[in-house]
Design an enzyme around this catalytic site. Structure first.
Site, PDB file in Angstrom:
ATOM      1  CG  ASP A 107      69.954-140.001 -30.167  1.00 12.38           C
ATOM      2  OD1 ASP A 107      70.335-139.034 -29.489  1.00 12.38           O
ATOM      3  OD2 ASP A 107      70.725-140.815 -30.702  1.00 12.38           O
ATOM      4  CD  GLU A 142      73.642-137.457 -31.116  1.00 12.09           C
ATOM      5  OE1 GLU A 142      74.189-136.373 -30.883  1.00 12.09           O
ATOM      6  OE2 GLU A 142      74.020-138.523 -30.590  1.00 12.09           O
TER       7      GLU A 142
END
Length: 637
Positions: free
Chosen positions: A254, A297
């Site tokens: 992430d 993301e």
């Protein structure tokens, strides 16, 4: 969509095409073999007759006074006799027959011509166009001249007439027959059939190939994320049934604080950073690894462990470092990002891929809560048992029903007055065998579920009960979704409305990183807390989207500075400046500041240089299942 069925059909068509090509080739060979046999048979018959005629001509010529063939055939009686004899060979297949000789000037001339048409005269010149005539004289062997129109079996057979070991003349027999045409006509339907079948197969093969090509193009689009050009979740679902997790480690990635990039520079900049970061990811892994954009993301990485050249941790660390040293330039801005990684070394120990992803996601959560930009690896069996036992909602539900939810309390220190300012309530669950399970093991699983709200209600009641009859202050963590939950609101109002002594000592810590999509509703709920005389703190300030205007508008009492900014303040000058700026901002906005994650003496002493109000961290005291006193602080020393 084309799948195995179309590939199988294409394979069958391919085999059928090879069969037809083989069969057509064999038919062609058989046809040529038939023609060759016919030719040999015809020549063998003619040769036999010509051999006998040669012997007779030479015998009769030897009786002639001159003993040479030219003089012998100059005699019209002799010529007529052998012309008649030679003409007997003429049939529908043998059109011409004659005898030639070569004169002293090496010119070929007629000795006699038994042809029915275009008959030549004695000693008339014969123009040869083939080398086989002269070759016969040199080799003294019969020669065959194949005509241009081979379909009619148009050949000329040359047979030498030998006298005393020399070629003195030659028979010339011209064959022409339509047998070959008849054969060709006979097999033509079969050839046509094979040709049509071949065309049919080629067309179907082409159509199948086009469909397969279209399938792979479509498949690539379906399984590829258009922005990052990595695989997407569709691909993950496709390969899941075939994936052998024993060959892989599993990592969740992430990009840290990615939302700030979107909010600060715009979504185009965010997309640009995301695509560039994915390129760094791809360059940092191997061909045998599988990178999937899991959402937003977040990426999922399946690390192939059949090759022992690099360990899964090495690859994760390489990936983390490569991202960290990369500087993305967008417009006139230089954007730096880091990545947090949760690694599950042995995903095959879980029930399925989804369960393994949950574990890796928990490790990612730990990495982010620990300050981000790090790899947290999960490979201890005991830990696995603890986490897996708390992986589902029922674990929390049973804990609530069986009254096994408790709170630990960590003091928040007022260093200016060397006293405990207040306590932060931190939830724990006690397992049936007495183990204490931390919140990161179960909170992500129940986020925004009804069980989460029930758990929050239970925490509120526990805290209210603990602090109802003393004078100490306490903080309780809340999400935005908790604030707008009617049951939780009713619990807060019911317990604090008529107990202002308790209400004035309660602070609700609202996560700054929470997505608050209804600012007006958020302000309304904060105003409700203020109306009850409770206080409000913004938790993890600096970790997410910092809408300063909203924070100022809600008139929060405290700002708790995110631990990721505090923990390195002794070694990172930028973090020091950021914390200093936040403290200044809070002071200007009439808010007090709390620094969390004070884990060392160096960090503590660095904070003393700033005008911060309160501190919290393991250096001061770890959370306890009771309210520690001031003389119990700093025992870590």
């Amino acid at each position: 969509m084309v799948k195995r069925r179309e590939l199988f059909i294409f394979f069958l068509l391919f085999l059928l095409g090879l069969f037809f090509i083989y069969t057509y080739n064999e038919i062609t060979k058989a046809k040529e073999a038939i023609f060759e046999r016919i030719e040999k048979h015809e020549i063998a018959k003619i040769s036999y007759v010509l051999e006998n005629m040669q012997q007779q001509i030479l015998l009769e010529a030897s009786k002639h006074p001159s003993k040479d063939l030219l003089s012998f055939f100059q005699n019209k009686k002799n010529a007529k006799m052998y012309e008649d004899m030679l003409s007997m060979m003429l049939t529908s297949d043998v059109k011409y027959s004659y005898i030639l000789y070569k004169d002293t000037k090496e010119k070929f001339r007629f000795l006699l011509d038994a042809s029915k048409t275009d008959k030549a005269n004695f000693n008339q010149k014969f123009d040869v166009s083939s080398s086989e005539y002269n070759l016969l004289y040199r080799t003294k062997k019969p020669q065959i001249i194949r005509g241009q129109y081979i379909e009619n079996l148009y050949i000329t057979y040359l047979h030498p007439i030998m006298q005393d070991g020399k070629v003195v003349a030659l028979f010339t027999i011209d064959f022409t027959t339509d047998i070959k045409t008849i054969i060709l006509e006979s097999i033509k339907p079969l050839e046509t059939l094979f040709t049509l079948l071949a065309v049919f197969i080629v067309i179907f093969m082409s159509m199948t190939l086009m469909q397969i090509f279209h399938y792979f193009i479509t498949r690539k689009k379906i399984f590829t994320d258009p922005l990052t050009k990595t695989f997407n979740r569709n691909y993950l679902e496709e390969i899941s049934p075939l994936l052998n997790l024993e060959h892989y480690s599993l990592a969740m990635l992430d990009l840290d604080k990615f939302k700030i990039i979107n909010d600060t520079y715009g979504h185009k900049a965010g997309d640009y950073v995301l695509s560039q970061a994915s390129e760094v990811f791809k360059d940092s892994i191997r061909d045998s690894d599988i990178l999937v954009r899991y959402g937003g993301e977040e990426f999922l990485l399946l690390i192939n462990n059949r090759s022992k050249t690099k360990s899964d941790i090495d690859i994760c660390e390489r990936l983390r470092k490569n991202i960290l040293k990369e500087h993305f330039s967008y417009d006139t801005h230089e954007i730096n990002v880091s990545v947090s990684i949760g690694l599950h070394k042995y995903p095959y120990l879980e029930k399925n891929l989804q369960e393994a992803i949950k574990i890796a996601d928990k490790m990612l959560y730990v990495a982010k809560r620990s300050g981000r930009n790090r790899v947290i690896c999960y490979d201890e069996k005991a830990s696995r048992e603890d986490f897996s036992s708390s992986a589902d909602i029922s674990f929390v539900k049973e804990a609530i029903d069986e009254d096994r939810v408790i709170c630990h309390y960590q003091p928040i220190y007022d260093f200016k007055h060397t006293r405990i300012f207040k306590y932060e309530a931190l939830v724990r669950i006690v397992t049936r065998d007495g183990k204490i399970v931390p919140p990161l093991a179960f909170l992500p699983q129940i986020k925004e579920t009804n069980i989460h709200y029930k758990l929050t209600q239970r925490i509120l009641l526990l805290v209210f009960e603990t602090f109802k009859n003393n004078n100490k202050l306490v903080s309780i963590n809340m999400n935005f979704s908790d604030l707008i939950n009617p049951d939780i609101e009713e619990t807060i109002v019911r317990n604090l409305r008529d107990d202002q002594h308790l209400a004035s000592r309660v602070t609700f810590e609202i996560l700054e990183s929470d997505e608050i999509d209804d600012i007006e509703l958020f302000k309304e709920k904060i105003n409700l807390l203020h109306s009850l005389k409770a206080k409000v703190s913004i938790d993890d300030f600096g970790s997410g989207y910092s809408n300063f205007k909203t924070i100022i508008d809600i008139e929060a009492n405290f700002l708790k500075i995110d631990g990721s900014l505090v923990k390195n303040i002794d070694v990172n000058a930028k973090d020091f400046k950021v914390v200093k700026s936040i403290i200044h901002f809070a002071a200007q906005s009439n808010m007090q500041t709390i620094a969390e994650f004070v884990h060392s003496k160096e960090v503590y002493e660095k904070l003393l240089l700033l005008d911060i109000d309160f501190m919290q961290g393991y250096y001061i005291s770890e959370p306890k299942n009771y309210l520690v006193e001031s003389d119990e602080l700093f025992k870590i020393l």
